[in-house]
Design a protein around this motif. Sequence first.
Motif, PDB file in Angstrom:
ATOM      1  N   TRP A  82       0.850  -1.182   0.000  1.00 27.75           N
ATOM      2  CA  TRP A  82       0.000   0.000   0.000  1.00 27.75           C
ATOM      3  C   TRP A  82       0.885   1.231   0.000  1.00 27.75           C
ATOM      4  CZ3 TRP A  82      -1.507  -4.211   2.969  1.00 27.75           C
ATOM      5  CH2 TRP A  82      -2.770  -4.720   2.713  1.00 27.75           C
ATOM      6  N   THR A  83       0.351   2.312  -0.526  1.00 23.50           N
ATOM      7  CA  THR A  83       1.029   3.604  -0.469  1.00 23.50           C
ATOM      8  C   THR A  83       0.267   4.475   0.515  1.00 23.50           C
ATOM      9  OG1 THR A  83       1.732   3.398  -2.758  1.00 23.50           O
ATOM     10  CG2 THR A  83       1.784   5.591  -1.799  1.00 23.50           C
ATOM     11  N   GLY A 117       4.361  -2.657   3.258  1.00 24.04           N
ATOM     12  CA  GLY A 117       4.015  -3.994   2.798  1.00 24.04           C
ATOM     13  C   GLY A 117       3.764  -4.917   3.967  1.00 24.04           C
ATOM     14  N   ILE A 118       2.890  -5.878   3.735  1.00 24.49           N
ATOM     15  CA  ILE A 118       2.659  -6.915   4.731  1.00 24.49           C
ATOM     16  C   ILE A 118       3.525  -8.092   4.338  1.00 24.49           C
ATOM     17  CG2 ILE A 118       0.997  -8.572   5.627  1.00 24.49           C
ATOM     18  CD1 ILE A 118      -1.058  -6.469   5.618  1.00 24.49           C
ATOM     19  N   GLY A 119       4.373  -8.492   5.264  1.00 24.43           N
ATOM     20  CA  GLY A 119       5.312  -9.559   4.963  1.00 24.43           C
ATOM     21  C   GLY A 119       5.263 -10.679   5.973  1.00 24.43           C
ATOM     22  N   ARG A 120       5.616 -11.868   5.482  1.00 26.48           N
ATOM     23  CA  ARG A 120       5.738 -13.045   6.324  1.00 26.48           C
ATOM     24  C   ARG A 120       7.228 -13.329   6.442  1.00 26.48           C
ATOM     25  NH1 ARG A 120       5.744 -18.094   4.315  1.00 26.48           N
ATOM     26  NH2 ARG A 120       4.915 -17.270   2.376  1.00 26.48           N
ATOM     27  N   GLY A 121       7.709 -13.544   7.647  1.00 27.04           N
ATOM     28  CA  GLY A 121       9.130 -13.732   7.883  1.00 27.04           C
ATOM     29  C   GLY A 121       9.716 -14.917   7.152  1.00 27.04           C
ATOM     30  N   LYS A 122      10.934 -14.743   6.649  1.00 19.43           N
ATOM     31  CA  LYS A 122      11.634 -15.824   5.967  1.00 19.43           C
ATOM     32  C   LYS A 122      12.464 -16.621   6.966  1.00 19.43           C
ATOM     33  CE  LYS A 122      12.419 -13.719   1.434  1.00 19.43           C
ATOM     34  NZ  LYS A 122      13.476 -13.302   0.478  1.00 19.43           N
ATOM     35  N   LYS A 123      12.600 -17.881   6.685  1.00 22.87           N
ATOM     36  CA  LYS A 123      13.513 -18.732   7.436  1.00 22.87           C
ATOM     37  C   LYS A 123      14.897 -18.598   6.815  1.00 22.87           C
ATOM     38  CE  LYS A 123      10.165 -20.717   9.780  1.00 22.87           C
ATOM     39  NZ  LYS A 123       9.815 -20.156  11.046  1.00 22.87           N
ATOM     40  N   LYS A 152      -1.069 -15.363  11.998  1.00 18.94           N
ATOM     41  CA  LYS A 152       0.192 -15.439  12.723  1.00 18.94           C
ATOM     42  C   LYS A 152       1.375 -15.321  11.763  1.00 18.94           C
ATOM     43  CE  LYS A 152       2.650 -18.218  16.063  1.00 18.94           C
ATOM     44  NZ  LYS A 152       2.718 -19.483  16.773  1.00 18.94           N
ATOM     45  N   GLY A 153       2.409 -14.605  12.175  1.00 16.76           N
ATOM     46  CA  GLY A 153       3.650 -14.524  11.416  1.00 16.76           C
ATOM     47  C   GLY A 153       3.741 -13.359  10.452  1.00 16.76           C
ATOM     48  N   TYR A 154       2.756 -12.487  10.420  1.00 16.39           N
ATOM     49  CA  TYR A 154       2.786 -11.352   9.506  1.00 16.39           C
ATOM     50  C   TYR A 154       3.201 -10.087  10.237  1.00 16.39           C
ATOM     51  CZ  TYR A 154       0.531 -13.995   5.817  1.00 16.39           C
ATOM     52  OH  TYR A 154       0.259 -14.921   4.844  1.00 16.39           O
ATOM     53  N   THR A 155       3.864  -9.207   9.517  1.00 20.59           N
ATOM     54  CA  THR A 155       4.252  -7.918  10.066  1.00 20.59           C
ATOM     55  C   THR A 155       4.144  -6.864   8.969  1.00 20.59           C
ATOM     56  OG1 THR A 155       5.951  -6.741  11.305  1.00 20.59           O
ATOM     57  CG2 THR A 155       6.711  -8.191   9.556  1.00 20.59           C
ATOM     58  N   ILE A 156       4.050  -5.618   9.384  1.00 21.76           N
ATOM     59  CA  ILE A 156       3.952  -4.507   8.443  1.00 21.76           C
ATOM     60  C   ILE A 156       5.294  -3.787   8.455  1.00 21.76           C
ATOM     61  CG2 ILE A 156       2.641  -2.471   7.764  1.00 21.76           C
ATOM     62  CD1 ILE A 156       0.489  -3.403   9.786  1.00 21.76           C
ATOM     63  N   VAL A 157       5.895  -3.641   7.283  1.00 27.40           N
ATOM     64  CA  VAL A 157       7.202  -2.988   7.197  1.00 27.40           C
ATOM     65  C   VAL A 157       7.159  -1.869   6.159  1.00 27.40           C
ATOM     66  CG1 VAL A 157       8.618  -4.916   7.956  1.00 27.40           C
ATOM     67  CG2 VAL A 157       7.974  -4.780   5.588  1.00 27.40           C
ATOM     68  N   CYS A 184       5.930  -1.013  11.289  1.00 27.23           N
ATOM     69  CA  CYS A 184       4.655  -0.311  11.444  1.00 27.23           C
ATOM     70  C   CYS A 184       3.788  -1.067  12.446  1.00 27.23           C
ATOM     71  CB  CYS A 184       3.928  -0.222  10.115  1.00 27.23           C
ATOM     72  SG  CYS A 184       4.829   0.662   8.854  1.00 27.23           S
ATOM     73  N   LEU A 185       2.932  -0.336  13.134  1.00 28.17           N
ATOM     74  CA  LEU A 185       2.021  -0.975  14.065  1.00 28.17           C
ATOM     75  C   LEU A 185       0.666  -0.292  14.041  1.00 28.17           C
ATOM     76  CD1 LEU A 185       2.078   0.431  17.443  1.00 28.17           C
ATOM     77  CD2 LEU A 185       4.301   0.546  16.386  1.00 28.17           C
ATOM     78  N   LEU A 186      -0.361  -1.080  14.300  1.00 32.07           N
ATOM     79  CA  LEU A 186      -1.724  -0.580  14.399  1.00 32.07           C
ATOM     80  C   LEU A 186      -2.021  -0.278  15.859  1.00 32.07           C
ATOM     81  CD1 LEU A 186      -3.552  -3.032  12.028  1.00 32.07           C
ATOM     82  CD2 LEU A 186      -3.611  -0.562  11.842  1.00 32.07           C
ATOM     83  N   HIS A 187      -2.520   0.930  16.106  1.00 33.60           N
ATOM     84  CA  HIS A 187      -2.875   1.317  17.466  1.00 33.60           C
ATOM     85  C   HIS A 187      -4.116   2.199  17.396  1.00 33.60           C
ATOM     86  CE1 HIS A 187      -2.367   2.287  21.663  1.00 33.60           C
ATOM     87  NE2 HIS A 187      -2.402   3.573  21.377  1.00 33.60           N
TER      88      HIS A 187
END
Length: 147
Positions: A21-22, A119-125, A97-102, A47-50
């Motif tokens: 998203w922009t 972007g919403i990302g899922r962490g890489k191993k 579970k496992g998603y974050t906003i960066v 980023c965080l939602l509050h």
Amino acid sequence: MATKEMNNRSAYHEYFIEDKWTAGIVLLGTEVKSIREGKVSFNDSFCLLHKNELWVRGLYIAEYSLGTSNNHIAVHDRKLLLKKRELKKIENRMKDKGYTIVPLRVFFNDKHLAKVEIGIGRGKKLYDKRETLKKKDTERDIKRFLK
């Protein structure tokens, strides 16, 4: 005046980015001037939602070199501007579970307004990171060979 576009390359290394998203960003005057100079660092930013608002935390924007006593603080929480519909979509995705906003990049649009691509990302191993590096190396070798 040519402005620089600052990218968060480590975000693509650490996460599988699934949606983008922009968003607009609330800035002070000296922050805008520092961004135009390219003085932005994404180290440890997220980023965080509050309370139904999206905030970017840890985004470093250096103090403006010609700023006076009214200069901004380099690292503080900055509000991102999105529509309610977009915020609801992001909130629903974050329930998994496992998603974050960066934050992915900071840039100026056609109207010379500062924008942040998130972007919403899922962490890489670790093995995923190695695989990504191998793909990049082979693509680079192929391009080199074709030239």
